[in-house]
Design a protein around this motif. Structure first.
Motif, PDB file in Angstrom:
ATOM      1  N   HIS A 272      -4.535   4.089   3.535  1.00  0.00           N
ATOM      2  CA  HIS A 272      -4.763   2.639   3.523  1.00  0.00           C
ATOM      3  C   HIS A 272      -5.533   2.110   2.175  1.00  0.00           C
ATOM      4  O   HIS A 272      -5.714   0.946   2.240  1.00  0.00           O
ATOM      5  CB  HIS A 272      -5.814   2.293   4.548  1.00  0.00           C
ATOM      6  CG  HIS A 272      -5.337   2.697   6.106  1.00  0.00           C
ATOM      7  ND1 HIS A 272      -4.507   2.005   6.722  1.00  0.00           N
ATOM      8  CD2 HIS A 272      -5.609   3.795   6.675  1.00  0.00           C
ATOM      9  CE1 HIS A 272      -4.263   2.667   7.749  1.00  0.00           C
ATOM     10  NE2 HIS A 272      -4.799   3.593   7.869  1.00  0.00           N
TER      11      HIS A 272
ATOM     12  N   CYS B 149       0.117  -3.859   7.740  1.00  0.00           N
ATOM     13  CA  CYS B 149      -0.365  -2.399   8.276  1.00  0.00           C
ATOM     14  C   CYS B 149      -0.920  -2.428   9.696  1.00  0.00           C
ATOM     15  O   CYS B 149      -1.668  -3.455  10.068  1.00  0.00           O
ATOM     16  CB  CYS B 149      -1.124  -1.589   7.312  1.00  0.00           C
ATOM     17  SG  CYS B 149      -1.367   0.057   7.907  1.00  0.00           S
TER      18      CYS B 149
ATOM     19  N   CYS C 156      -3.352  -1.433  10.497  1.00  0.00           N
ATOM     20  CA  CYS C 156      -5.028  -1.562  10.244  1.00  0.00           C
ATOM     21  C   CYS C 156      -5.402  -2.954  10.047  1.00  0.00           C
ATOM     22  O   CYS C 156      -6.770  -3.231   9.978  1.00  0.00           O
ATOM     23  CB  CYS C 156      -5.396  -0.668   8.842  1.00  0.00           C
ATOM     24  SG  CYS C 156      -4.922  -1.266   7.359  1.00  0.00           S
TER      25      CYS C 156
ATOM     26  N   GLN D 213      -4.667  -4.746   6.979  1.00  0.00           N
ATOM     27  CA  GLN D 213      -4.312  -5.091   5.579  1.00  0.00           C
ATOM     28  C   GLN D 213      -2.849  -5.067   5.569  1.00  0.00           C
ATOM     29  O   GLN D 213      -1.993  -5.124   6.387  1.00  0.00           O
ATOM     30  CB  GLN D 213      -4.848  -3.911   4.803  1.00  0.00           C
ATOM     31  CG  GLN D 213      -6.137  -3.471   4.811  1.00  0.00           C
ATOM     32  CD  GLN D 213      -6.715  -2.377   3.822  1.00  0.00           C
ATOM     33  OE1 GLN D 213      -7.813  -2.382   3.856  1.00  0.00           O
ATOM     34  NE2 GLN D 213      -5.574  -1.740   3.537  1.00  0.00           N
TER      35      GLN D 213
ATOM     36  N   CYS E 104      -0.361  -1.107   2.559  1.00  0.00           N
ATOM     37  CA  CYS E 104      -1.060  -0.010   2.718  1.00  0.00           C
ATOM     38  C   CYS E 104      -0.101   1.394   2.154  1.00  0.00           C
ATOM     39  O   CYS E 104       1.381   1.242   2.928  1.00  0.00           O
ATOM     40  CB  CYS E 104      -1.778   0.273   4.034  1.00  0.00           C
ATOM     41  SG  CYS E 104      -3.051  -0.680   4.430  1.00  0.00           S
TER      42      CYS E 104
HETATM   43 ZN   LIG Z   1      -3.614   0.373   6.523  1.00  0.00          ZN
END
Ligand SMILES: [Zn+2]
Length: 337
Positions: A167, A177, A179, A181, A184
């Motif tokens: 990440h 992503c 996550c 963000q 990544c």
């Molecule tokens: Zn990520």
């Protein structure tokens, strides 16, 4: 002493792998069962304890010869509290006190570790980086897991979540992503994502020998991309090469932040062997600085899919040798003999 054994568990979203591991990292026995995550965390932990009990019984190991149990689990974890905070692979799990539950059910001292860290520890302990004090592992799996060993110890950081190289951002305002963000590394270089990207390109009309494969099977994986690239498919080669460039970029960034002696490439993509290693090394040499020779040796994993379970057991051994393997029950503390 020589009959002593540690138990390793690799808790994945699909399978629970349990193994008995000697003090020099040899696998004595191994078992696997499906992870029924939907049935809830407590049921899965009971399954894990049952799997340990059966494996110990199958190999006729007296319980007093078991020095402890290590578990590698998908994160993010709350390591100090021994909890799985939440996991994309274990839907619905939230702040599960897995260390305490497993200690109570198995009556063994339990070490909890992030699965990627456990894999890195295994490569340092008995794998591709055996004897190297400073090592980083990039596990190119569904996502990109990473673990960092510095001076023989797992790098944790203040929030116990260091070395999430999958990440690290490699493109400003890049692909979104899972996550939260954007840009990544794992969006550009994980096997799952490069296969997804290749499929998108073909659906948009790019010509490739993978076109008929997609039509017949509805999907293909990164191994198919590597094979097509090796056979001269231009789209596959471009996509594979681009992924290797991003991995090399990550390796340069790791060189400058962690400065490891060894950098291990593991996970599904490493099955392509020299085709991965050669390209990554080539792009690393092109991208890395020229003012000081501190390049890590980039190598392939030697433990493959077993790294997580071996490393988890290795951490149980480490705790045993350090005298930190104990069980905290409500009624008191028992040290493992
Ligand atoms: Zn990520």
């Amino acid at each position: 002493m020589s009959n002593q054994i540690a138990v390793g568990i690799d808790l994945g979203g699909t399978n629970i792998v349990t193994a008995l591991i000697t003090d020099d990292g040899a696998v004595v026995g191994m078992a696997s069962r499906r992870t029924d995550a939907q049935r809830g965390a407590e049921n899965v932990v009971s399954e894990m304890a049952e799997s340990v009990r059966q494996l110990i019984e199958k190999h006729s190991v007296p319980i007093n010869d078991v020095v402890g149990l290590g578990i590698g689990a998908p994160g993010p974890l709350r390591l100090r509290e021994g909890m799985i905070h939440r996991s994309a692979n274990l839907p619905g799990w939230q702040d599960v006190p897995i260390r305490q539950w497993l200690q109570e059910k198995s009556e063994l001292p339990v070490q909890l570790e992030n699965d990627a860290n456990a894999a890195a520890y295994a490569e340092h302990w008995v794998g591709a980086g055996k004897g190297a004090g400073d090592l980083v592992t990039l596990t190119l799996g569904t996502g990109i897991g990473a673990g960092s060993i510095i001076d023989g110890e797992i790098l944790r950081g203040h929030f116990q979540n260091a070395a999430e190289f999958g990440h690290t951002i490699v493109e400003l305002d890049g692909r979104p992503c899972t996550c939260g963000q954007r840009g990544c590394l794992e969006q550009y270089a994980s096997p799952g994502n490069i296969a997804k990207y290749a499929i998108e390109q073909i659906r948009k009309g790019s010509k490739s020998s993978l076109g008929p494969v997609l039509k017949a099977n509805g999907a293909f994986d990164s191994q198919a991309i590597a094979e097509a690239a090796l056979a001269g498919d231009s789209l596959a080669d471009t996509i594979w090469d681009e992924a290797c460039r991003y991995i090399a970029l990550a390796c340069v960034n790791i060189q400058h932040t962690v400065n490891p002696e060894i950098l291990v490439l593991a996970g599904g993509m490493s099955k392509s062997g020299d085709f991965l290693l050669g390209r990554v090394r080539q792009h690393f040499a092109a991208q890395s600085w020229k003012i000081f020779d501190d390049a890590p040796r980039i190598v392939l994993s030697e433990l493959g899919g077993n790294a997580g379970v071996i490393g988890a057991a290795g951490l149980a051994w480490k705790a045993h040798h350090n005298g930190t393997a104990s069980i905290n029950f409500a009624s008191g503390v028992r040290s493992a003999e």
